[in-house]
Scaffold this active site. Structure first.
Site, mmCIF file in Angstrom:
data_model
loop_
_atom_site.group_PDB
_atom_site.id
_atom_site.type_symbol
_atom_site.label_atom_id
_atom_site.label_comp_id
_atom_site.label_asym_id
_atom_site.label_seq_id
_atom_site.Cartn_x
_atom_site.Cartn_y
_atom_site.Cartn_z
ATOM 1 N N HIS A 163 -41.039 -6.532 -30.538
ATOM 2 C CA HIS A 163 -40.095 -7.217 -31.430
ATOM 3 C C HIS A 163 -39.012 -7.971 -30.654
ATOM 4 C CE1 HIS A 163 -36.849 -4.338 -30.639
ATOM 5 N NE2 HIS A 163 -37.846 -3.483 -30.472
ATOM 6 N N ASP A 164 -38.626 -9.105 -31.172
ATOM 7 C CA ASP A 164 -37.488 -9.901 -30.678
ATOM 8 C C ASP A 164 -37.680 -10.479 -29.274
ATOM 9 O OD1 ASP A 164 -35.653 -9.487 -32.993
ATOM 10 O OD2 ASP A 164 -35.854 -7.387 -32.381
#
Ligand code: COA
Length: 208
Positions: A143-144
């Protein structure tokens, strides 16, 4: 619309498989080596050269980058793959995203033109993947993460959450980049390395 794979090397065979997994059969493969015309990869014929593709209207065909790279300590080896993409993209040719049917990509992931996500790869929420990026077999982008244009995340590599990978970086097979680490443009991460600290642009990270 028909799709042509550029460059008939080993990576092109992986690209053809990814396309076939989605029920897309490329119309042809193009290679600058005239001696290869008439041969086939993955059952798809090499019908002409890059220059032959340039004779086709840019809005009449889609392209896939079939060129891989070989990294060394001082060089991510991605210049050729980038140049091939740029040569055609600058003239308006379109490179669709290619994702193998077994890849898992979260719904809000941004994928740039020509991004390739190979078999078994996983890309988690809010990741941003640039143009002409290769997320190779079974790689994980958590994620991210941000992955810059033309970068290669090699088979089995893991980018933990919030990692930033610069343009044209090679992250070697089975390397692990820990949470929040930033890897500067053009850097090389060795296969199997565990990267705990930021890496400067053009730098190298490996297990000594
Ligand atoms: C690290 C790397 C970039 C070095 O490449 P190179 O500059 O051509 O270096 P060499 O292969 O000549 O190896 C130089 C030395 O480093 C060692 N070495 C190479 N890669 C290594 C690695 N990943 N981890 C630990 N040691 C490594 C070699 O054994 C050699 O040691 P020696 O001098 O004691 O014999 C390369 O080995 C690598 O890891 N590339 C990534 C490959 C990859 O992910 N490919 C994906 C294809 S889909």
């Amino acid at each position: 619309m028909s799709l042509i794979v550029l460059c008939a090397g080993g990576h092109a065979r992986v690209v053809v498989e990814a396309l076939l997994s989605r029920g897309i059969r490329p119309a042809a493969v193009a290679d600058r080596d005239a001696a290869r015309i008439g041969a086939a990869i993955g059952g798809v014929k090499i019908t002409g050269s890059d220059d032959d593709v340039l004779k086709m209207p840019a809005d009449g065909v889609e392209l896939a980058n079939g060129l891989g790279n070989r990294a060394s300590r001082g060089d991510s080896g991605l210049a050729g793959r980038r140049a091939l993409f740029d040569r055609f993209a600058e003239k308006g040719y379109r490179f669709p995203v290619i994702a193998h049917s077994s890849a898992v990509i979260a719904s809000d992931v941004q994928l740039g033109a020509g991004a390739q996500v190979m078999a078994g790869a996983v890309i988690q929420p809010a990741a941003r993947i640039g143009r002409n990026v290769l997320v190779n077999t079974r790689a994980v982008v958590e994620h991210d993460c941000i992955v810059g244009d033309h970068a290669h995340i090699a088979p089995g590599a893991v980018l933990c959450g919030g990692v930033s990978i610069g343009e044209s970086v090679h992250v070697g097979a089975c390397a692990v980049v820990l949470v929040g680490v930033k890897v500067g443009a053009g850097a090389v991460v060795a296969a199997g390395a565990v990267v705990t600290k930021d890496v400067a642009a053009g730098g190298f990270a490996g297990n000594e």
